[in-house]
Motif scaffolding. Sequence first.
Motif, PDB file in Angstrom:
ATOM      1  N   ALA A 149      38.437  43.141  40.729  1.00 56.58           N
ATOM      2  CA  ALA A 149      39.366  42.281  41.478  1.00 56.58           C
ATOM      3  C   ALA A 149      39.045  42.231  42.972  1.00 56.58           C
ATOM      4  O   ALA A 149      39.132  41.177  43.606  1.00 56.58           O
ATOM      5  CB  ALA A 149      40.798  42.753  41.251  1.00 56.58           C
ATOM      6  N   ALA A 153      38.256  39.060  45.523  1.00 56.69           N
ATOM      7  CA  ALA A 153      39.070  38.840  46.730  1.00 56.69           C
ATOM      8  C   ALA A 153      38.213  38.745  47.984  1.00 56.69           C
ATOM      9  O   ALA A 153      38.632  38.165  48.987  1.00 56.69           O
ATOM     10  CB  ALA A 153      40.095  39.966  46.874  1.00 56.69           C
ATOM     11  N   PHE A 181      43.723  42.457  43.964  1.00 55.37           N
ATOM     12  CA  PHE A 181      43.284  41.136  44.413  1.00 55.37           C
ATOM     13  C   PHE A 181      44.132  40.696  45.607  1.00 55.37           C
ATOM     14  O   PHE A 181      43.615  40.302  46.652  1.00 55.37           O
ATOM     15  CB  PHE A 181      43.375  40.088  43.290  1.00 55.37           C
ATOM     16  CG  PHE A 181      42.986  38.721  43.795  1.00 55.37           C
ATOM     17  CD1 PHE A 181      41.652  38.349  43.859  1.00 55.37           C
ATOM     18  CD2 PHE A 181      43.950  37.835  44.272  1.00 55.37           C
ATOM     19  CE1 PHE A 181      41.276  37.122  44.392  1.00 55.37           C
ATOM     20  CE2 PHE A 181      43.587  36.604  44.808  1.00 55.37           C
ATOM     21  CZ  PHE A 181      42.246  36.244  44.861  1.00 55.37           C
TER      22      PHE A 181
END
Length: 390
Positions: A149, A153, A181
């Motif tokens: 994640a 991001a 994220f």
Amino acid sequence: MQKRTLLKTAAAVAMLATGSVALAQSAPFKIGLILPMTGQQATTGRQIEAAARLWIAQNGDTVAGRKVQLIVKDDTSVPDVTRRVAQELIVNEKVDVLAGFGITPSALAVAPMATQSKTPLVVMAAATSSITEASPYVVRTSFTLPQAAVAMADWAPKNGIKTVVTLVTDYGPGLDAEKFFKSRFEFNGGKVPETLRVPLRNPDFAPFLQKVRDIKPDALFVFVPSGAGAAVMKQFGERGMDKAGIKLIGTGDVTDDDQLNDMGDVALGVVTSHHYSAYHPSPANKKFVAEFQKANKGLRPNFMAVGGYDGMRVIYEALKKTGGKGGGDALLAGMKGQIFESPRGPVFIDAQTRDVVHNIYLRKVEKKDGQLHNVEFDVLKDVKDPGKTK
Ligand code: PHB
């Protein structure tokens, strides 16, 4: 006279004892592989069992003179069943290692039993960060959601994505994906106007996707467990979200290689971050994919298969290090710190955290030779789990 009898008895006892040691040595080394073979997560069970059997076919069923026996049990991905099956494997079968675990709640259900019985527990599928902290006997060869994640991001805001709605399955790995994220994306200047969560059992994505359409972010970030990706993709396409200018991004679970080729053109261009693609261009992976497909009627291995395959390697190497003797603590010590070349790329089992350290790739779905694939275009090397507090 009495003394002689005593001596004789002592000699007999000693002989018996030596005999039983030899017997224990020649008794099979048992791996209890607990997987969801039926129910919603059945594809995970099918992939991991196939990978474990491939490992044995390639490497033999004898390690350091000890015969290896694989005992596969279906837990239907219901944690109460996982617990019962694990109990039977520990008490009746006296397994040397527990392995598998298709979903986080199953792994967490058995962790205390691993601690109590000093049985190494090799997590091949489940991916919530905290699982390795649930027992000092847990070793993981799958991945963690924070690893994947955070990579997404960092990529998204550099690629024109400024607002994102997140949609995750409402349990451990989904909550990890959402949290890691969101916080990293916001740190990078992005905005998350809404976080949506769908239930694990029988999810209906339609109302959530409608909401996303109304908000109209630059992208929708998705985590759903392996097996649920095709349904999300289908409904995303049916609602014309891509045509409305909303990009689909996520961890690689949503473009799972087990289902990807049947998802249709709506999947084209979807960017995800993950540790494994069947299209990974290394010689080790090409060999793995070819032999896996040959042994399984053309089935494409996914990231679950690789977690299972590498888990078998970790168990085999640990058994080798004990000279075939095994023993919970000795095996655990032999698992910690292993470094090897996996079909996914280089892998390291961190001795401190017992968690997997590996590359995270950014991939885009493209058509190659008429098939949909996750094609890697960037890599973050040797990524540790960002979810670990120590
Ligand atoms: C989990 O339950 O930990 C899990 C299951 C499937 C995935 C990822 C995580 O694809």
